[in-house]
Design a protein around this motif. Structure first.
Motif, short mmCIF file in Angstrom:
data_model
loop_
_atom_site.label_atom_id
_atom_site.label_comp_id
_atom_site.label_asym_id
_atom_site.label_seq_id
_atom_site.Cartn_x
_atom_site.Cartn_y
_atom_site.Cartn_z
N VAL A 223 0.87 -1.17 0.00
CA VAL A 223 0.00 0.00 0.00
C VAL A 223 0.91 1.23 0.00
O VAL A 223 2.08 1.14 0.38
N GLU A 224 0.39 2.33 -0.43
CA GLU A 224 1.15 3.57 -0.43
C GLU A 224 0.65 4.44 0.71
O GLU A 224 -0.56 4.56 0.93
N ILE A 225 1.57 5.03 1.47
CA ILE A 225 1.22 5.86 2.61
C ILE A 225 1.91 7.22 2.46
O ILE A 225 3.04 7.29 1.96
N ASP B 178 2.04 10.91 7.27
CA ASP B 178 1.41 9.90 8.12
C ASP B 178 2.44 8.89 8.62
O ASP B 178 2.42 8.50 9.79
N LYS C 78 -7.38 4.35 6.88
CA LYS C 78 -7.67 4.74 5.50
C LYS C 78 -6.76 4.05 4.49
O LYS C 78 -7.06 4.00 3.30
N TYR C 79 -5.63 3.49 4.94
CA TYR C 79 -4.71 2.80 4.05
C TYR C 79 -5.02 1.32 3.91
O TYR C 79 -4.49 0.67 3.01
#
Length: 112
Positions: free
Chosen positions: A24-26, A30, A82-83
């Motif tokens: 996933v991209e963060i 954050d 949200k990720y």
């Protein structure tokens, strides 16, 4: 008889079902917030002299509005959720419990 588990067992339960190559991209903001929060928790809890009484821990943790718990709450609900891909959220109790340990952690055990 109810079985209670360790903190580690609560966190590690079901993780073997997740593909380690899935990404996933963060946002950098954050990620830095999360790292700094964990560093702060570690800074406090790594040294037992920081919490010689339960009052020390209560003061440090604070509430949802201030203290360490406010940072944990923001990190967990305001950022990280949200990720999570929808299928993983669903496995974490939104629809199924595949990633939720069916046994409660030891601190749920009734006090005598």
């Amino acid at each position: 008889m109810q079985k209670y588990t360790s903190v580690e067992d609560q966190v590690l339960y079901g993780l073997d079902k997740i593909d380690r190559d899935r990404k996933v991209e963060i946002s950098l903001y954050d990620l830095v917030f999360v790292v700094k929060t964990i560093e702060e928790l570690n800074r406090f809890f790594h040294q037992p002299m920081h919490y010689t009484s339960s009052e020390d821990v209560v003061e440090y943790l604070g509430t949802v509005n201030s203290g360490a718990f406010s940072l944990i709450h923001k990190m967990n609900y305001g950022m990280l959720h949200k990720y999570l891909p929808e299928d993983i959220k669903n496995q974490m109790g939104w629809e199924t419990d595949e990633l939720v340990n069916p046994n409660p952690p030891y601190y749920f055990k009734p006090k005598e």
